[in-house]
Design an enzyme around this catalytic site. Sequence first.
Site, PDB file in Angstrom:
ATOM      1  CB  SER A 262      -7.308  -5.136   4.891  1.00  0.00           C
ATOM      2  OG  SER A 262      -8.294  -4.554   4.067  1.00  0.00           O
ATOM      3  CE  LYS A 263      -1.864  -7.154  -0.803  1.00  0.00           C
ATOM      4  NZ  LYS A 263      -1.080  -5.966  -0.882  1.00  0.00           N
TER       5      LYS A 263
END
Length: 502
Positions: A262-263
Amino acid sequence: MVSNKSAGEQVRVRFAPSPTGRLHIGGARTAIYNWAFARATGGVFVLRIEDTDPDRSTEENTQIILRALRWMGLDWDEGPEVGGPFGPYIQTKRTHIYAEALEKLKAKNAVYPCFCSKEELEQKRAAAEEAGKAYIGYDKTCRDLDPAVAQTRIDAGEPHVWRLRVPEGHEPIEFDDAVYGHMSFPADVMDDMILVRSDGSPTYNFAVVCDDTDMRITHVIRGDDHLSNTPRQILIYEALGYPIPTFAHLSMILGPDGKKLSKRHGATSVEEYRDEGYLSDTMVNFLALLGWSLDGETTIIPRDVLCEKFGLNRITKKDAIFDETKLTWMNGVYIREMTPAAFVEAARPWLCKAAGCDDDGFFEGHRVWFEKLYPLLAERLVRLDEIPDKIAFLFWGNNIILDADSVDKTLKKEGCRAKEALLACRDVLADTSISWNFEALQDACKALCEPMELKPKLLFQPLRVAITGNMVSIPLFESIELMSRENVLARIDYTIDHVFEQ
Ligand code: GLU
């Protein structure tokens, strides 16, 4: 449930992104596997845009995805912009296909209209929760409505959806996944799912089955987040009487901490990696290895080898770990294997950034000059975005920005005779009888060492600082060759004037 494709049939695969955002690493890997599988089998790679979610799909995202796929070199044989026999390849333009399929299901009594409102369904769900019972999906209120009554309600304009009539007592739904092996799902927990919403739009599962069938898809290769959709889709295939493709579900990509990528782990979209200076060849090779291997060892697998050797049998169901250190290392390998022309093409944004000018005329006019930078940079880069820092000095003209630490350690160091060294080199570099070529200039400067009783390092390091501003730089004389004599002499003069007490 075994696929009923006939042997020897041409492979047709598809990548079917929803344009709800950029092309993420996981999606890019799915696209690569489909593309490589088509190429390795002499098959067809189809691109289909799944834009049925009107709130989240945008044309801009579609364009971003197409651009990212093109940048990675994943050319599609059928799809947006290239067309093909089963187009259009954008779901919102295919409503007639879903309408026809619905009519077919109605004729078979395989669907029924359901008039239950969202609020009613919500209440039932809440009531089940309150009573401590697990909600097991739609309670089939409308399943056995008298068809004549249902038709009257439809004719009266009452909002309704169309649900699949999942056959009572259906056997477990089974299929052989090319990655996960034999899969079996009990059918009695399958909801009578909605196929067509009250506004007439198809749901994801319905549209996918209609499209995969219409486009003659033989293998569905996609992320395992869709694994639970597969038994539902098989029920739709069965209801329509369509052949079922082979499924291959791809495991998740995890960050180094074992959590879903994820980010938090950094860049997640293909374009972010492009903008950080990763090459498209690197991305294709690196992503291909997130869940597939050639032989369990080889890490550098150029795209032509991938297109020859890729197969579903070497895809693993183990989650893949995204290792950025490996990605960066691999990028360095690919940078070192480029041609100067390919380098200049890929590095254009950073070369132009360093030069402070990015118009076409400037870039084209400097192509040959930029190509000469390649051998100076290739060994010293792992990402293209490192270029501007390394070559900025070449664009300073007569000016020089001296790094204070380099000045202290190289020019002002006790007893280093830097001023003497610079003056001697200046004479050589000012001598127009020596050709402006790095070997000739280097040899002539080197020849000063013996008579001056100076080690080469003590001669060259002051010169490096005076020309590049720093004691660490790309090769000095090759850089000098790329500059004008005027600039070189002006920088030496400036350094002598500003660093040493007169
Ligand atoms: N449009 C779906 C997605 O982006 C993919 C559907 C499929 O591959 O079946 O997740």
